[in-house]
Design an enzyme around this catalytic site. Sequence first.
Site, mmCIF file in Angstrom:
data_model
loop_
_atom_site.group_PDB
_atom_site.id
_atom_site.type_symbol
_atom_site.label_atom_id
_atom_site.label_comp_id
_atom_site.label_asym_id
_atom_site.label_seq_id
_atom_site.Cartn_x
_atom_site.Cartn_y
_atom_site.Cartn_z
ATOM 1 N N TYR A 155 1.009 -1.163 -0.138
ATOM 2 C CA TYR A 155 -0.007 0.200 0.039
ATOM 3 C C TYR A 155 0.984 1.489 0.068
ATOM 4 O O TYR A 155 0.370 2.203 -0.101
ATOM 5 C CB TYR A 155 -0.804 0.327 1.016
ATOM 6 N N LYS A 222 2.780 -14.348 6.099
ATOM 7 C CA LYS A 222 2.340 -15.120 4.744
ATOM 8 C C LYS A 222 3.778 -15.813 4.345
ATOM 9 O O LYS A 222 4.336 -15.854 3.349
ATOM 10 C CB LYS A 222 1.795 -14.769 3.551
ATOM 11 N N ASP A 273 -3.438 -16.984 5.294
ATOM 12 C CA ASP A 273 -4.721 -17.431 5.134
ATOM 13 C C ASP A 273 -5.753 -18.580 5.648
ATOM 14 O O ASP A 273 -6.623 -18.388 5.613
ATOM 15 C CB ASP A 273 -4.578 -18.558 3.360
ATOM 16 N N ASP A 297 -5.263 -5.166 6.702
ATOM 17 C CA ASP A 297 -6.238 -4.796 6.077
ATOM 18 C C ASP A 297 -7.714 -6.287 5.550
ATOM 19 O O ASP A 297 -8.855 -5.489 6.192
ATOM 20 C CB ASP A 297 -6.792 -4.352 4.570
#
Length: 408
Positions: A155, A222, A273, A297
């Site tokens: 971002y 991740k 995930d 987010d």
Amino acid sequence: MYKEPDDGEKIKFDKGKWIVPSKPVILYIEGDGIGPEITTTAIRVINKAVEKAYKSSREIKWLEVYAGEKAEKLTGDRFPKDTQEMLLKYRVVLKGPLETPIGKGWKSVNVAIRLMLDLYANIRPVKYIEGLESPLKNPEKVDMIIFRENTDDLYRGIEYPFNSEEAKKIREFLRNEFKVEIEDDTGIGIKVMSKYKTQRITRLAIQYAIEHKRKKITVMHKGNVMKYTEGAFREWAYEVALNEFRDFIVTEEEINQGKSHEGKVVLNDRIADNMFQQIIIRPEEYDIILAPNVNGDYISDAAGALIGNIGMLGGANIGDEGGMFEAIHGTAPKYAGKNVANPTGIIKAGELMLRWMGWNEAAELIEKSINIAIKQKKVTQDIARFMGVKALGTKEYGDELINIIDTL
Ligand code: NAP
């Protein structure tokens, strides 16, 4: 352009600690769409709670500053220089939602404020309120706080269209220098994560956990795939926890080896995930979630959905010197000016602001009044339609909270 209150004082900051006078000047921005209705209602409720908790010994000196559509009408600029000066001076703001067009037009004023005040942590508490219709069987188990890094990661906006000179140069550089082949029709976005930025938000999350007696911090990442960004985020978080907070922290691994978690904050980590399914099936296992910008987010909205109504959530953007408090939702333009919008999100943001100021007694009154109103089915249309009851208007719901606070 602004007349600053003569009898109020600035909130000051010392290494991230808030030094709050008894009559602090706090800025507010009404916002666009439903913003003016919900923000003025929130201010009435916050003032009532402060008055009830502290009589006349404490009082917020509100100062309205303009941004968004109102500012444009008054000054021709959506984010006037005078407003920026006030934000830099007073550094704490309650903000209504501001419109940002998708893919064109002006840049987000929300992001501009975050960057200007270096508000690096987006903090979103998600706790079930009895009476709301949640998709979970046992929603009362949901009590999480997300600490999302606000200034780094994808971002940052280091992005180039596939057919730009910049993307072409980067592809050539990668081909020539690193022997990495990227197809010519590829757009490029760069994922960046810094140690400094990771560690400052980790410190904030750990300090919060210790001060508020929270039990666990889970680092969401991740890192199995993105080893040197997300994996590094995990590693840097553990490093700061173990180097700077050793006496307060026990890792999950240490618990598995027989160490006690008594009186300590447990630190563990989970792959991103996996967490999306886990917060649904085992919400009680999650307490504070520490996440980089993009993961944070996504998980924020997923966690918000667990309590059944994202319009009920407030959030804080916190830095070492300042804070911006706002609802999670946007401007809901179709409800603007109709006195039907739910103001709870921004009232909750106000509650969070009071907690950050250390005015916990007033914050408690707000929390209790919302819980009671919902239990009594005194709600706005977004909730009334599920409860099958008559809806209150925005203003009338605010009046109801004020009446409840009076009885507490
Ligand atoms: P939105 O304004 O949150 O509205 C989406 C829908 O959520 C509404 O149509 C309404 O749903 C419901 N809703 C949201 N807040 C509500 C409230 N307080 N009371 C009752 N219902 C509420 O999202 P959006 O339409 O995607 O975004 C509109 C604008 O807001 C955009 O310009 C966006 O950039 C901006 N935005 C600003 C912020 C911010 O300032 N931090 C955050 C998000 C979005 P129903 O139709 O189901 O009744």
